[in-house]
Write an enzyme that holds these catalytic residues in place. Structure first.
Site, PDB file in Angstrom:
ATOM      1  CE  LYS A   1    -128.777  27.115  45.291  1.00 23.34           C
ATOM      2  NZ  LYS A   1    -129.091  27.865  44.057  1.00 23.34           N
ATOM      3  CG  ASN A   2    -125.517  29.824  44.218  1.00 23.46           C
ATOM      4  OD1 ASN A   2    -126.409  29.048  43.914  1.00 23.46           O
ATOM      5  ND2 ASN A   2    -125.734  30.960  44.862  1.00 23.46           N
TER       6      ASN A   2
ATOM      7  NE  ARG B   1    -131.771  34.722  37.429  1.00 23.88           N
ATOM      8  CZ  ARG B   1    -132.035  35.593  36.467  1.00 23.88           C
ATOM      9  NH1 ARG B   1    -133.182  35.562  35.859  1.00 23.88           N
ATOM     10  NH2 ARG B   1    -131.152  36.498  36.121  1.00 23.88           N
TER      11      ARG B   1
ATOM     12  CB  CYS C   1    -136.301  32.156  43.991  1.00 23.28           C
ATOM     13  SG  CYS C   1    -135.470  30.864  44.853  1.00 23.28           S
TER      14      CYS C   1
ATOM     15  NE  ARG D   1    -133.388  35.881  40.596  1.00 23.74           N
ATOM     16  CZ  ARG D   1    -132.999  34.792  41.249  1.00 23.74           C
ATOM     17  NH1 ARG D   1    -133.874  33.908  41.636  1.00 23.74           N
ATOM     18  NH2 ARG D   1    -131.730  34.600  41.518  1.00 23.74           N
ATOM     19  N   PRO D   2    -134.513  39.373  34.997  1.00 20.96           N
ATOM     20  CG  PRO D   2    -134.103  41.534  34.213  1.00 20.96           C
ATOM     21  CD  PRO D   2    -134.443  40.758  35.457  1.00 20.96           C
ATOM     22  CB  VAL D   3    -131.692  36.306  30.908  1.00 21.86           C
ATOM     23  CG1 VAL D   3    -131.897  35.334  32.053  1.00 21.86           C
ATOM     24  CG2 VAL D   3    -132.817  36.198  29.897  1.00 21.86           C
ATOM     25  CG  ASP D   4    -131.285  42.823  30.795  1.00 20.22           C
ATOM     26  OD1 ASP D   4    -131.506  42.122  31.807  1.00 20.22           O
ATOM     27  OD2 ASP D   4    -130.822  43.972  30.877  1.00 20.22           O
TER      28      ASP D   4
ATOM     29  CG  ASP E   1    -128.169  33.873  47.813  1.00 19.13           C
ATOM     30  OD1 ASP E   1    -129.207  34.466  47.443  1.00 19.13           O
ATOM     31  OD2 ASP E   1    -127.469  33.190  47.045  1.00 19.13           O
TER      32      ASP E   1
ATOM     33  NE  ARG F   1    -134.725  25.817  43.719  1.00 19.02           N
ATOM     34  CZ  ARG F   1    -134.712  27.092  43.343  1.00 19.02           C
ATOM     35  NH1 ARG F   1    -135.720  27.873  43.660  1.00 19.02           N
ATOM     36  NH2 ARG F   1    -133.717  27.586  42.657  1.00 19.02           N
TER      37      ARG F   1
HETATM   38  C1  UD1 Z   1    -127.029  34.258  41.622  1.00 22.59           C
HETATM   39  C2  UD1 Z   1    -127.205  33.177  42.665  1.00 22.59           C
HETATM   40  C3  UD1 Z   1    -128.268  33.589  43.683  1.00 22.59           C
HETATM   41  C4  UD1 Z   1    -127.913  34.955  44.273  1.00 22.59           C
HETATM   42  C5  UD1 Z   1    -127.630  35.980  43.179  1.00 22.59           C
HETATM   43  C6  UD1 Z   1    -127.109  37.305  43.728  1.00 22.59           C
HETATM   44  C7  UD1 Z   1    -126.696  31.166  41.439  1.00 22.59           C
HETATM   45  C8  UD1 Z   1    -127.174  29.897  40.851  1.00 22.59           C
HETATM   46  N1  UD1 Z   1    -127.601  31.938  42.007  1.00 22.59           N
HETATM   47  O1  UD1 Z   1    -128.280  34.401  40.966  1.00 22.59           O
HETATM   48  O2  UD1 Z   1    -128.296  32.595  44.713  1.00 22.59           O
HETATM   49  O3  UD1 Z   1    -129.004  35.401  45.059  1.00 22.59           O
HETATM   50  O4  UD1 Z   1    -126.640  35.471  42.269  1.00 22.59           O
HETATM   51  O5  UD1 Z   1    -125.965  37.087  44.481  1.00 22.59           O
HETATM   52  O6  UD1 Z   1    -125.510  31.445  41.445  1.00 22.59           O
HETATM   53  N2  UD1 Z   1    -130.257  41.060  36.440  1.00 22.59           N
HETATM   54  C9  UD1 Z   1    -130.675  41.804  35.354  1.00 22.59           C
HETATM   55  N3  UD1 Z   1    -130.353  41.348  34.089  1.00 22.59           N
HETATM   56  C10 UD1 Z   1    -129.659  40.198  33.888  1.00 22.59           C
HETATM   57  C11 UD1 Z   1    -129.233  39.461  35.006  1.00 22.59           C
HETATM   58  C12 UD1 Z   1    -129.552  39.916  36.268  1.00 22.59           C
HETATM   59  O7  UD1 Z   1    -131.318  42.839  35.498  1.00 22.59           O
HETATM   60  O8  UD1 Z   1    -129.407  39.839  32.722  1.00 22.59           O
HETATM   61  C13 UD1 Z   1    -130.573  41.551  37.806  1.00 22.59           C
HETATM   62  C14 UD1 Z   1    -131.424  40.568  38.593  1.00 22.59           C
HETATM   63  O9  UD1 Z   1    -132.792  40.774  38.319  1.00 22.59           O
HETATM   64  C15 UD1 Z   1    -131.047  40.931  40.006  1.00 22.59           C
HETATM   65  C16 UD1 Z   1    -129.568  41.315  39.907  1.00 22.59           C
HETATM   66  O10 UD1 Z   1    -129.353  41.603  38.540  1.00 22.59           O
HETATM   67  O11 UD1 Z   1    -131.781  42.026  40.455  1.00 22.59           O
HETATM   68  C17 UD1 Z   1    -128.606  40.250  40.340  1.00 22.59           C
HETATM   69  O12 UD1 Z   1    -128.900  39.044  39.684  1.00 22.59           O
HETATM   70  P1  UD1 Z   1    -127.780  37.941  39.358  1.00 22.59           P
HETATM   71  O13 UD1 Z   1    -126.509  38.340  40.007  1.00 22.59           O
HETATM   72  O14 UD1 Z   1    -127.768  37.690  37.898  1.00 22.59           O
HETATM   73  O15 UD1 Z   1    -128.372  36.685  40.096  1.00 22.59           O
HETATM   74  P2  UD1 Z   1    -128.364  35.187  39.598  1.00 22.59           P
HETATM   75  O16 UD1 Z   1    -127.131  34.914  38.806  1.00 22.59           O
HETATM   76  O17 UD1 Z   1    -129.671  34.845  39.008  1.00 22.59           O
END
Ligand code: UD1
Length: 421
Positions: free
Chosen positions: A22-23, A93, A117, A122-125, A307, A400
């Site tokens: 999936k990922n 997300r 979830c 879980r920000p996108v900064d 995960d 999912r």
């Molecule tokens: C992806 C996986 C998810 C997995 C996660 C960590 C997919 C579709 N999903 O999620 O299954 O649990 O990796 O292995 O591939 N963060 C920030 N700012 C950002 C982005 C992230 O602070 O801009 C933080 C998040 O809140 C979190 C950490 O970084 O605490 C890791 O998140 P991230 O690796 O981005 O997870 P996803 O890509 O959402």
């Protein structure tokens, strides 16, 4: 709403074919937006999240054709709109991953702030910081992020403040069509990033270093169509291995890649599992013994994956001994603890990132409620061990990310039914 009725107390025993990841499928599907030529994606898993991504592509104006073997052919000649609406982004997300490719190819993208979830903030900064470094102008208004680069993106050095899988993927996809070279530092090293990089290269991109913490991307002017097969799902693989270990069972998993699961296999061996591996298979045998309690701490790849934390915790709940489970990636990723305790487990939350588990010999059926994707499977594992009939509610979370769960569990001899009352 669908529920799973699990009559527990049986050892899992059998063989399974692991699905596509999936990922990896989600970023790869978004990356198809980077070309106007047809792209064929094979080994796509049949999952609700994949359907959501396909729906999102459809809503943007992409033609998507799915054949009976779940090969997905995607053509995004022209888009109807460059806006990913809240309705689709809120449920997943990973929908945010359409931003990088749209911005790269069309110089503009507007995407709702994501949902997904409920596992902490879980920000996108970091995604936005990367786009800005490549020259995009970013504004956030009314819950939507707008990125604009009317004259195209320009390669740059991007240093991530923390390791983020989605952030790394989004910036990689933005950089492939940028003018010049991008160097992405402190990149995530997850195997799904390698799969995305390989896919982009099959489309004619020039990505190198994917799988290490520095990724280099030489921008190209356009990308072409290709045919690509998605990697095996290492999380699904690990989940079924852990389920088998918790039930003192024996499984052989095929169409998978043992080299991607070293941290998990090592912990399972410490728990007492007898594990053999081949090029594309893994066999685990507990020889009927209860697992031993094993400490785990989640870390970015190649560490123990977040995960698989919930599933491993469920196994620890029925193990011999005591251990600690530490979550370092997400806040609020212990919602399964109180549910598993309803079956008679003895798990204490020390703080928001650490659980102390005292293994118990037996669990007993009780109604349970799934909370997020991976946590849901931990409830299934606990229910497979528990004596009696456990009803797990809200399994849409499981759909999912786990393909045909009741059929796969039935292949391993479990007594599981989907009910919708
Ligand atoms: C992806 C996986 C998810 C997995 C996660 C960590 C997919 C579709 N999903 O999620 O299954 O649990 O990796 O292995 O591939 N963060 C920030 N700012 C950002 C982005 C992230 O602070 O801009 C933080 C998040 O809140 C979190 C950490 O970084 O605490 C890791 O998140 P991230 O690796 O981005 O997870 P996803 O890509 O959402």
């Amino acid at each position: 709403m669908d529920k799973l009725l699990i009559n527990g107390g049986r050892r899992l025993d059998g063989r399974l074919r692991i699905s596509g990841a999936k990922n990896a499928a989600l970023p790869i599907l978004s990356a198809t937006l980077l070309t106007d030529q047809p792209v064929v994606i094979a080994n796509t898993p049949h999952l609700h999240d994949v359907t959501t991504m396909i729906e999102l592509l459809g809503c943007l104006g992409v033609d998507v054709v799915i054949d009976e073997k779940l090969k997905v052919e995607v053509t995004s000649r022209k888009l109807k709109q460059l806006r990913a609406p809240y309705d689709l982004v809120k449920t997943m997300r990973a929908s945010f991953l359409v931003m990088g490719p749209m911005l790269a190819r069309f110089g503009e993208a507007e995407v709702s702030l994501p949902g997904g979830c409920a596992i902490g903030s879980r920000p996108v900064d970091q995604h936005l910081k990367g786009f800005a470094a490549l020259g995009a102008e970013i504004t956030v208004e009314n819950g939507y992020v707008r990125a604009q680069a009317p004259n195209g993106l320009t390669g740059a050095e991007v240093i991530m403040d923390l390791v983020t899988v989605g952030g790394t993927e989004n910036v990689m996809m933005a950089a492939v069509l940028a003018d010049g070279k991008t160097v992405l530092k402190n990149a995530a090293r997850e195997p799904e990033i390698i799969d995305l990089g390989n896919f982009l290269n099959s489309m004619g991109a020039q990505v190198s270093g994917h799988g290490t913490e520095t990724i280099e991307i030489e921008g190209v002017t356009e990308l072409r169509g290709c045919e690509y097969s998605v990697m095996a799902d290492r999380i699904e693989t690990g989940t079924y291995l852990i389920a088998a270990a918790a039930t003192r069972g024996h499984v052989r998993l095929e169409h998978t890649d043992p080299t991607l699961l070293e941290a998990v296999l090592e912990r399972l061996r410490v728990a007492g599992a007898d594990i053999e591996t081949g090029e594309n298979w893994i066999e685990l045998d507990m020889h009927g013994e209860r697992p031993r309690a094993v400490d785990i701490e989640t870390q970015p790849y190649p560490g123990f994956p977040t995960d698989m934390q919930a599933q491993f915790l469920a196994m620890n709940a029925v193990s011999v001994g005591e251990c600690r489970v530490t979550e370092t990636i997400f806040e609020n990723r212990f919602m399964h603890v109180q549910e598993i305790n309803r079956l008679g487990a003895d798990i204490e939350l020390i703080n928001h990132s650490t659980a102390h588990v005292r293994g118990v010999e037996q669990l007993h059926a009780a109604p349970l409620m799934a909370t997020d994707l991976r946590a849901s499977f931990s409830l299934v594992i606990a229910a497979l061990v528990a004596e009696g009939r456990t009803l797990v509610d809200r399994i849409y979370h499981i759909d999912r990310g786990y393909e045909t769960i009741e059929e796969k569990l039935a292949l391993l001899g479990a007594d599981v039914q989907r009910v919708s009352r």
